[in-house]
Design a protein around this motif. Structure first.
Motif, mmCIF file in Angstrom:
data_model
loop_
_atom_site.group_PDB
_atom_site.id
_atom_site.type_symbol
_atom_site.label_atom_id
_atom_site.label_comp_id
_atom_site.label_asym_id
_atom_site.label_seq_id
_atom_site.Cartn_x
_atom_site.Cartn_y
_atom_site.Cartn_z
ATOM 1 N N UNK A 104 0.831 -1.207 0.000
ATOM 2 C CA UNK A 104 0.000 0.000 0.000
ATOM 3 C C UNK A 104 0.866 1.258 0.000
ATOM 4 N N UNK A 105 1.925 1.243 0.824
ATOM 5 C CA UNK A 105 2.829 2.397 0.879
ATOM 6 C C UNK A 105 3.519 2.615 -0.457
ATOM 7 N N UNK A 106 3.904 1.532 -1.118
ATOM 8 C CA UNK A 106 4.554 1.648 -2.426
ATOM 9 C C UNK A 106 3.594 2.205 -3.465
ATOM 10 N N UNK A 107 2.334 1.754 -3.411
ATOM 11 C CA UNK A 107 1.319 2.278 -4.329
ATOM 12 C C UNK A 107 1.098 3.765 -4.103
ATOM 13 N N UNK A 108 1.030 4.158 -2.817
ATOM 14 C CA UNK A 108 0.851 5.572 -2.500
ATOM 15 C C UNK A 108 2.046 6.398 -2.966
ATOM 16 N N UNK A 154 -3.671 7.301 -3.431
ATOM 17 C CA UNK A 154 -3.035 8.268 -2.536
ATOM 18 C C UNK A 154 -3.576 8.209 -1.113
ATOM 19 N N UNK A 155 -4.891 8.061 -0.989
ATOM 20 C CA UNK A 155 -5.520 8.187 0.324
ATOM 21 C C UNK A 155 -6.324 6.959 0.738
ATOM 22 N N UNK A 156 -6.478 5.997 -0.157
ATOM 23 C CA UNK A 156 -7.284 4.822 0.163
ATOM 24 C C UNK A 156 -8.773 5.067 0.073
ATOM 25 N N UNK A 157 -9.174 6.126 -0.625
ATOM 26 C CA UNK A 157 -10.586 6.462 -0.753
ATOM 27 C C UNK A 157 -11.344 5.321 -1.434
ATOM 28 N N UNK A 158 -12.436 4.889 -0.806
ATOM 29 C CA UNK A 158 -13.225 3.776 -1.334
ATOM 30 C C UNK A 158 -14.474 4.248 -2.039
ATOM 31 N N UNK A 159 -15.092 3.330 -2.769
ATOM 32 C CA UNK A 159 -16.322 3.653 -3.492
ATOM 33 C C UNK A 159 -17.514 3.811 -2.562
ATOM 34 N N UNK A 160 -17.375 3.366 -1.318
ATOM 35 C CA UNK A 160 -18.492 3.417 -0.383
ATOM 36 C C UNK A 160 -18.541 4.711 0.420
ATOM 37 N N UNK A 269 -4.808 12.235 7.537
ATOM 38 C CA UNK A 269 -3.971 12.357 8.724
ATOM 39 C C UNK A 269 -2.586 12.843 8.297
ATOM 40 N N UNK A 270 -1.722 13.061 9.267
ATOM 41 C CA UNK A 270 -0.375 13.535 8.967
ATOM 42 C C UNK A 270 0.405 12.551 8.103
ATOM 43 N N UNK A 271 0.008 11.295 8.119
ATOM 44 C CA UNK A 271 0.752 10.273 7.382
ATOM 45 C C UNK A 271 0.430 10.245 5.890
ATOM 46 N N UNK A 272 -0.666 10.893 5.453
ATOM 47 C CA UNK A 272 -1.021 10.762 4.033
ATOM 48 C C UNK A 272 -1.376 12.077 3.332
ATOM 49 N N UNK A 273 -1.153 13.225 3.992
ATOM 50 C CA UNK A 273 -1.552 14.493 3.376
ATOM 51 C C UNK A 273 -0.419 15.195 2.627
ATOM 52 N N UNK A 274 0.744 14.581 2.566
ATOM 53 C CA UNK A 274 1.843 15.236 1.866
ATOM 54 C C UNK A 274 1.510 15.537 0.405
#
Length: 292
Positions: A104-108, A154-160, A269-274
């Protein structure tokens, strides 16, 4: 992923082995000698009973032998083997989870690099082209579209979940109007709200010339609109929020706000907003007034 059902079955095996050892010891050390003693006593009282007692004694001795062999075979060492196997299974599951996190981190990271590449080309083109406001705004809109297209990576946003990305621009009346937005709800003709500086999460980010992140904006009144700016669906649609100031590269003053919202609590969160920070900087370079 770790199979909890399989692990429960292993635990059941542990319990079964423990019960077997307990009952096997009871039978082999107490029950069998007692039965043999009783049969010997009965056989000694009557000669006619020996024809029944002797086979019964033999069967009892064989039964005790089988119980003893079973106890020896399924000794505690066997349960230790099962425990080691279960431990290795859990360790393997944890490695799989770590591998999934790394994937997941590599994809992001890959999506982030792609966004940076697109933004770099857009900034370079904007700096080399004539300063036409409509063209610069169109470039900023394209960058937002590119970000929205890669929201899942980037953020893991889902279709739901209900999501929204928007660029707000500051005007001379100290208000923030929506320059462009992309979302998966509402009607095509819906008009986004215009936020006064200092009002709601958009206005607060601009006023503070920084960024605002919240796990659940519905639980914090300071991030909500007041009066006509408050809408009934706000508490359902806007839970996880990231509002990033778009700076003027000339003096650092906020000229707008980049907004990302989601109906999922804790989406940003701070971990994914860069990626949002980098995009806000790029949009700031594109929309900042050109120095003469």
């Amino acid at each position: 992923m770790f199979d909890r059902k399989f692990y429960r079955e292993i635990r059941h095996w542990f319990a079964s082995l423990a019960k077997f050892r307990r009952y096997a010891l009871l039978i082999s050390t107490i029950v069998v000698p007692t039965v043999l003693g009783l049969l010997g006593a009965v056989g000694g009282l009557s000669t006619e009973l020996k024809t029944f007692v002797v086979p019964a004694q033999i069967c009892t001795i064989c039964f005790g032998l089988l119980i003893g062999v079973g106890l020896f075979w399924f000794d505690e060492n066997a349960s230790l083997v099962f425990q080691k196997f279960a431990h290795e299974t859990m360790h393997s599951a944890s490695l799989q989870e770590e591998l999934e996190r790394q994937r997941t981190a590599l994809t992001q990271l890959s999506a982030h690099i792609n966004c940076l590449s697109v933004a770099a080309r857009a900034v370079e083109a904007a700096l080399l082209s004539p300063s036409v406001p409509e063209g610069l705004e169109a470039t900023a809109k394209q960058l937002l579209e590119s970000l929205a297209d890669q929201r899942a990576q980037l953020f893991g946003t889902g279709d739901d979940e209900q999501w929204n990305f928007a660029i707000y621009r500051r005007n001379e009346a100290e208000e923030l109007y929506c320059l462009h937005h992309r979302r998966n709800y509402g009607q095509p003709g819906d008009i986004p709200r215009t936020w006064p500086v200092g009002a709601g999460h958009v206005g607060l980010a601009c006023q503070r010339e920084g960024e605002l992140l919240t796990d659940d904006a519905s639980a914090q009144e300071v991030f909500q609109g007041k009066g006509e700016l408050l809408r009934d669906y706000d508490r359902q649609r806007y839970r996880g929020i990231a509002s990033i100031c778009i700076p003027d590269v000339n003096d650092g003053r906020a000229i707008g706000v980049l907004v990302a919202t989601s109906s999922k609590v804790g989406r940003y969160s701070l971990s994914n907003v860069q990626p949002l920070r980098d995009l806000a900087q790029s949009i700031g370079v594109i929309l900042s007034p050109r120095q003469a």
